[in-house]
Design an enzyme around this catalytic site. Structure first.
Site, PDB file in Angstrom:
ATOM      1  N   LYS A 183      62.793  20.807 -96.267  1.00 57.87           N
ATOM      2  CA  LYS A 183      63.038  19.420 -97.821  1.00 57.87           C
ATOM      3  C   LYS A 183      63.625  18.191 -96.573  1.00 57.87           C
ATOM      4  CE  LYS A 183      59.912  20.152-100.769  1.00 57.87           C
ATOM      5  NZ  LYS A 183      59.082  20.256-100.871  1.00 57.87           N
ATOM      6  N   LYS A 194      43.625  24.939 -93.108  1.00 60.65           N
ATOM      7  CA  LYS A 194      42.626  25.183 -94.024  1.00 60.65           C
ATOM      8  C   LYS A 194      42.626  23.991 -95.235  1.00 60.65           C
ATOM      9  CE  LYS A 194      46.080  28.160 -95.324  1.00 60.65           C
ATOM     10  NZ  LYS A 194      46.003  29.024 -96.704  1.00 60.65           N
ATOM     11  N   LYS A 212      46.496  20.610-100.071  1.00 63.27           N
ATOM     12  CA  LYS A 212      47.817  19.357-101.819  1.00 63.27           C
ATOM     13  C   LYS A 212      48.009  18.807-100.442  1.00 63.27           C
ATOM     14  CE  LYS A 212      48.465  22.007-105.434  1.00 63.27           C
ATOM     15  NZ  LYS A 212      49.775  22.889-106.741  1.00 63.27           N
TER      16      LYS A 212
END
Ligand code: TRP
Length: 333
Positions: free
Chosen positions: A114, A196, A199
């Protein structure tokens, strides 16, 4: 009666649920609610750490709840609630902050990511994200936490705080561990042949539960293929294996068998195969999407769900906090 074991997990109200969430997480939750005392929470407070547009928060919270219920979570069985409705969470978060060391938190990989992504918003909430998550879990004294690999580090931190608390004050918390119901987690491959469904990565390679039939067909048709095998019984390249694996999730066994045979004798037509997969996928998702839409628009129903969930959660939280305050000596009369 034997007391049921306690399961707790949180879902961030960001983005839309996709097929990977469905097969990887939701289906497990749905099974767990039958056998465990379950608390499933929408992590709205966690989402504030990245300063989202709060005008859309209500809509996002309703969507996550609606999608979860449409996938089979039953508010009568599991406590489905919103983090900010259970204020005991923030009290426990404060106590745990006293056991949380800055150096440790700074080393957490999700925090470092982040910081790299948003160097202009390195706030203390972001640093203490794992402390809040530990509070969510320890609040119910849950030992079983169904989470993906990406959350295991956070869970380790929660275990540390449970140990520290128990050692410093009194034995109150069990140590929480990742839990996937004794099954291998199903990995749903992305349509572009890399990794995979997710989002955040390539949205065209991910099928969302909110995607229309049309969009699902379109995305599936774009999946990577090639000219087909030239030798009988060849090994499948990864991206072809992925298409077969996706088919196994939604298509009839006879359909899959047909394409296996076509592959093995080199007559496979990937265009036809993807068309079939698109149809089967659309047929699988449509009822979930429609149910989620109907629930999402039923604000009165969702309010009832959230209120009932928060009430159940508060009962469990209240008992824990009584013990916590007692253990910490925060009782003066
Ligand atoms: N941090 C989790 C995620 O990003 C969400 C979450 C919040 C959570 N509180 C939790 C998960 C408690 C498990 C238990 O996905």
């Amino acid at each position: 009666m034997e007391k049921k074991q306690i399961v707790m997990s949180g879902i961030r109200p960001t983005g839309f649920l996709h097929l990977g969430n469905y097969f990887g997480a939701m289906r497990n939750y749905v099974k767990m609610q039958e056998e465990y005392e379950c608390y499933f929470m929408v992590a709205d407070l966690h989402s504030l750490t990245t300063h989202p547009d709060t005008k859309t928060l209500a809509e996002s919270v309703r969507r996550v709840l609606a999608e979860n219920i449409a996938c089979g979570l039953d508010p009568e069985k599991a406590a489905l609630y919103c983090q900010s409705h259970v204020k005991e969470t923030t009290e426990l978060y404060l106590y745990l902050n006293m056991l949380a060391y800055k150096g440790e938190l700074e080393k957490t990989p999700t925090f470092k990511d982040k910081v790299r992504q948003h160097p202009d918003n390195v706030n203390a909430g972001l640093l203490t994200y794992p402390v809040l998550m530990a509070a969510d879990i320890l609040l119910h004294r849950a030992a079983l936490v169904p989470v993906g690999k990406d959350q295991e580090q956070h869970l380790e931190i929660a275990r540390n705080y449970a140990q520290r608390f128990n050692k410093r004050y009194a034995e109150v918390f069990p140590e929480p561990y990742p839990f996937n119901f004794g099954h291998q987690l199903v990995k749903v491959p992305s349509l572009d042949g890399t990794g995979k469904m997710s989002k955040s990565e390539n949205q065209n390679a991910t099928i969302y539960l909110a995607d229309t039939d049309e969009l699902i067909r379109k995305k599936v048709m774009k999946a990577k293929t090639d000219g087909g095998p030239t030798e009988p019984n060849s090994e499948k390249p990864d991206y072809i294996e992925n298409i077969f694996n996706l088919m196994k999730l939604v298509s009839e066994p006879s359909v899959i068998q047909k394409y296996e045979e076509d592959f093995n004798n080199c007559t496979i037509r990937y265009g036809d195969m993807k068309k079939q997969l698109g149809e089967d996928m659309a047929k699988f998702i449509a009822p979930i999407r429609e149910k989620a839409e109907a629930i999402q628009n039923d604000h009165i129903y969702l309010k009832k769900v959230m209120e009932a969930g928060a009430e159940k959660a508060r009962i469990s939280a209240g008992k824990t906090l009584d013990e916590v305050r007692k253990a910490m000596g925060l009782i003066y009369y």
